[in-house]
Design a protein around this motif. Structure first.
Motif, short mmCIF file in Angstrom:
data_model
loop_
_atom_site.label_atom_id
_atom_site.label_comp_id
_atom_site.label_asym_id
_atom_site.label_seq_id
_atom_site.Cartn_x
_atom_site.Cartn_y
_atom_site.Cartn_z
N UNK A 70 0.83 -1.22 0.00
CA UNK A 70 0.00 0.00 0.00
C UNK A 70 0.86 1.26 0.00
N UNK A 71 1.93 1.26 0.78
CA UNK A 71 2.77 2.45 0.90
C UNK A 71 3.44 2.85 -0.41
N UNK A 72 3.72 1.88 -1.28
CA UNK A 72 4.38 2.20 -2.54
C UNK A 72 3.43 2.17 -3.74
N UNK A 73 2.18 1.82 -3.52
CA UNK A 73 1.23 1.68 -4.63
C UNK A 73 1.04 2.97 -5.41
N UNK A 74 1.13 4.10 -4.75
CA UNK A 74 0.91 5.38 -5.43
C UNK A 74 1.92 5.61 -6.57
N UNK A 75 3.10 5.00 -6.46
CA UNK A 75 4.17 5.24 -7.42
C UNK A 75 4.25 4.17 -8.50
N UNK A 76 3.33 3.22 -8.48
CA UNK A 76 3.41 2.09 -9.40
C UNK A 76 2.15 2.00 -10.25
N UNK A 77 2.29 1.45 -11.46
CA UNK A 77 1.09 1.20 -12.26
C UNK A 77 0.20 0.19 -11.53
N UNK A 78 -1.10 0.30 -11.73
CA UNK A 78 -2.03 -0.59 -11.01
C UNK A 78 -1.77 -2.06 -11.31
N UNK A 79 -1.36 -2.37 -12.52
CA UNK A 79 -1.08 -3.77 -12.84
C UNK A 79 0.14 -4.29 -12.09
N UNK A 80 1.08 -3.42 -11.80
CA UNK A 80 2.26 -3.82 -11.03
C UNK A 80 1.84 -4.12 -9.58
N UNK A 81 0.94 -3.31 -9.04
CA UNK A 81 0.42 -3.56 -7.70
C UNK A 81 -0.35 -4.88 -7.68
N UNK A 82 -1.13 -5.12 -8.73
CA UNK A 82 -1.86 -6.39 -8.84
C UNK A 82 -0.89 -7.56 -8.82
N UNK A 83 0.21 -7.46 -9.55
CA UNK A 83 1.20 -8.53 -9.58
C UNK A 83 1.75 -8.79 -8.17
N UNK A 84 2.04 -7.72 -7.44
CA UNK A 84 2.54 -7.88 -6.07
C UNK A 84 1.50 -8.55 -5.17
N UNK A 85 0.24 -8.19 -5.33
CA UNK A 85 -0.83 -8.81 -4.54
C UNK A 85 -0.92 -10.30 -4.84
#
Length: 109
Positions: A70-85
């Motif tokens: 969550x803390x770094x999600x603002x700086x990443x594309x949403x698909x990259x956050x999805x990959x991390x999840x």
């Protein structure tokens, strides 16, 4: 703020930018979908990931892993956050990964 802390912060930001750039090179943006985007809260995500965890130690890890994402999600594309999840879900559900109680209590070891 000390010079060392400034340098460390700048290096972390540069590393994050490189990671995002590599991700975007590999996964170009897809045009808008005909389906509505998903919407859920970080708390809902944490609750569901915790429920997937196969041990009490991994259930407690879910909170820290979601917080870091969550803390770094603002700086990443949403698909990259999805990959991390998805990676977090795989780790928490993996029966072969069994962190000990000591690892849970001291994240720096």
């Amino acid at each position: 703020m000390s010079e060392q802390v400034k340098r460390s912060t700048i290096q972390a930001a540069a590393r994050l930018r490189r990671d995002v750039g590599r991700f975007e090179d590999r996964w170009p943006v897809i045009s808008a979908s005909a389906f509505p985007p998903l919407s859920f809260t970080w708390e809902q995500l944490e609750r569901q990931l915790s429920s997937l965890a196969t041990t009490p130690v991994k259930q407690r890890m879910a909170s820290d892993l979601v917080s870091g994402t969550r803390k770094q999600a603002w700086a990443k594309p949403s698909e990259m956050v999805l990959q991390e999840i998805l990676l977090i879900a795989a780790i928490l559900a993996d029966d072969g990964f069994n962190p000990s109680q000591e690892e849970d209590s001291d994240p720096m070891t």
